[in-house]
Write a protein that holds these residues in place. Sequence first.
Motif, PDB file in Angstrom:
ATOM      1  N   LEU A 155      54.230 -68.921  22.436  1.00 20.85           N
ATOM      2  CA  LEU A 155      53.355 -70.004  21.990  1.00 20.85           C
ATOM      3  C   LEU A 155      52.365 -70.422  23.075  1.00 20.85           C
ATOM      4  N   MET A 156      52.796 -70.426  24.321  1.00 21.14           N
ATOM      5  CA  MET A 156      51.877 -70.804  25.394  1.00 21.14           C
ATOM      6  C   MET A 156      50.798 -69.746  25.595  1.00 21.14           C
ATOM      7  N   PHE A 157      51.148 -68.477  25.453  1.00 20.86           N
ATOM      8  CA  PHE A 157      50.121 -67.436  25.501  1.00 20.86           C
ATOM      9  C   PHE A 157      49.128 -67.614  24.356  1.00 20.86           C
ATOM     10  N   PHE A 158      49.640 -67.928  23.165  1.00 25.10           N
ATOM     11  CA  PHE A 158      48.772 -68.148  22.006  1.00 25.10           C
ATOM     12  C   PHE A 158      47.896 -69.375  22.217  1.00 25.10           C
ATOM     13  N   SER A 159      48.445 -70.412  22.844  1.00 24.00           N
ATOM     14  CA  SER A 159      47.666 -71.615  23.129  1.00 24.00           C
ATOM     15  C   SER A 159      46.540 -71.319  24.105  1.00 24.00           C
ATOM     16  N   ASN A 160      46.841 -70.558  25.154  1.00 22.93           N
ATOM     17  CA  ASN A 160      45.807 -70.228  26.137  1.00 22.93           C
ATOM     18  C   ASN A 160      44.708 -69.363  25.528  1.00 22.93           C
ATOM     19  N   GLY A 161      45.095 -68.398  24.692  1.00 25.16           N
ATOM     20  CA  GLY A 161      44.092 -67.554  24.049  1.00 25.16           C
ATOM     21  C   GLY A 161      43.231 -68.317  23.063  1.00 25.16           C
ATOM     22  N   SER A 162      43.850 -69.200  22.269  1.00 26.67           N
ATOM     23  CA  SER A 162      43.084 -70.006  21.311  1.00 26.67           C
ATOM     24  C   SER A 162      42.139 -70.959  22.030  1.00 26.67           C
ATOM     25  N   GLY A 163      42.595 -71.540  23.123  1.00 21.80           N
ATOM     26  CA  GLY A 163      41.726 -72.437  23.886  1.00 21.80           C
ATOM     27  C   GLY A 163      40.535 -71.712  24.486  1.00 21.80           C
ATOM     28  N   LEU A 164      40.766 -70.502  24.994  1.00 22.44           N
ATOM     29  CA  LEU A 164      39.655 -69.721  25.545  1.00 22.44           C
ATOM     30  C   LEU A 164      38.653 -69.350  24.458  1.00 22.44           C
TER      31      LEU A 164
END
Length: 217
Positions: free
Chosen positions: A83-92
């Motif tokens: 989820l944190m990887f997905f959060s970082n990618g979505s934010g970028l």
Amino acid sequence: MALVYQPVMQLSGILVSLLGWVLSCLTTYLPQWKNLNLELNELEIWTMGLWQACVVQEEGGMQCKDFDSFLALPPELRISRILMFFSNGSGLLGLLLSGFGLDCLKIAERQQEQKKRLLLFGGMFFWISGITAIVPVSWVAHSTVQEFWDENIPDIVPRWDFGEALFVGWLAGFCLILGGSLLNCTICSTEVHLSSVHYAVAEEQDQCQHLETETRP
């Protein structure tokens, strides 16, 4: 007035979202998701993150060891990584889309509809990034509370406590959601302002036509 404050709200939204994204990336790699104080040795503090476990000593500093296997982690830590990887990618992705949709950017000035869509999608990705940052830290916090108050665990066994990374993650999610909301509010305020302008112009044209018909012999 809506058009005057629109660039300010857009810049505020993207800056707040940028802060949230940086904090989200920081939360992902911080080893202080859980803290453990040993009563037998108060000079040592054990911490656990998504990637490694560390021990902090007053004399020897910090020593960390990476986890040997992803499958050996507790379920909340495994899902939190994803989820944190997905959060970082979505934010970028939200930063890239909303950045090209800013009114202060001179690229594609005549394509206002496309820029509005970029801002809209950027704000939506910020919301997704904020939610997927809040969920894992809240899940780890919930499991930590359950383990802390578990009556089946003997009292002599040390209990894990909240780490600093959880609070950073909550702040990151709040900033991402707030930034996305500010960006989408600028789109709504622009549409309302333009619709009121079109209504005023149409009403003025109707009045002019009515005066023309009255003045005709």
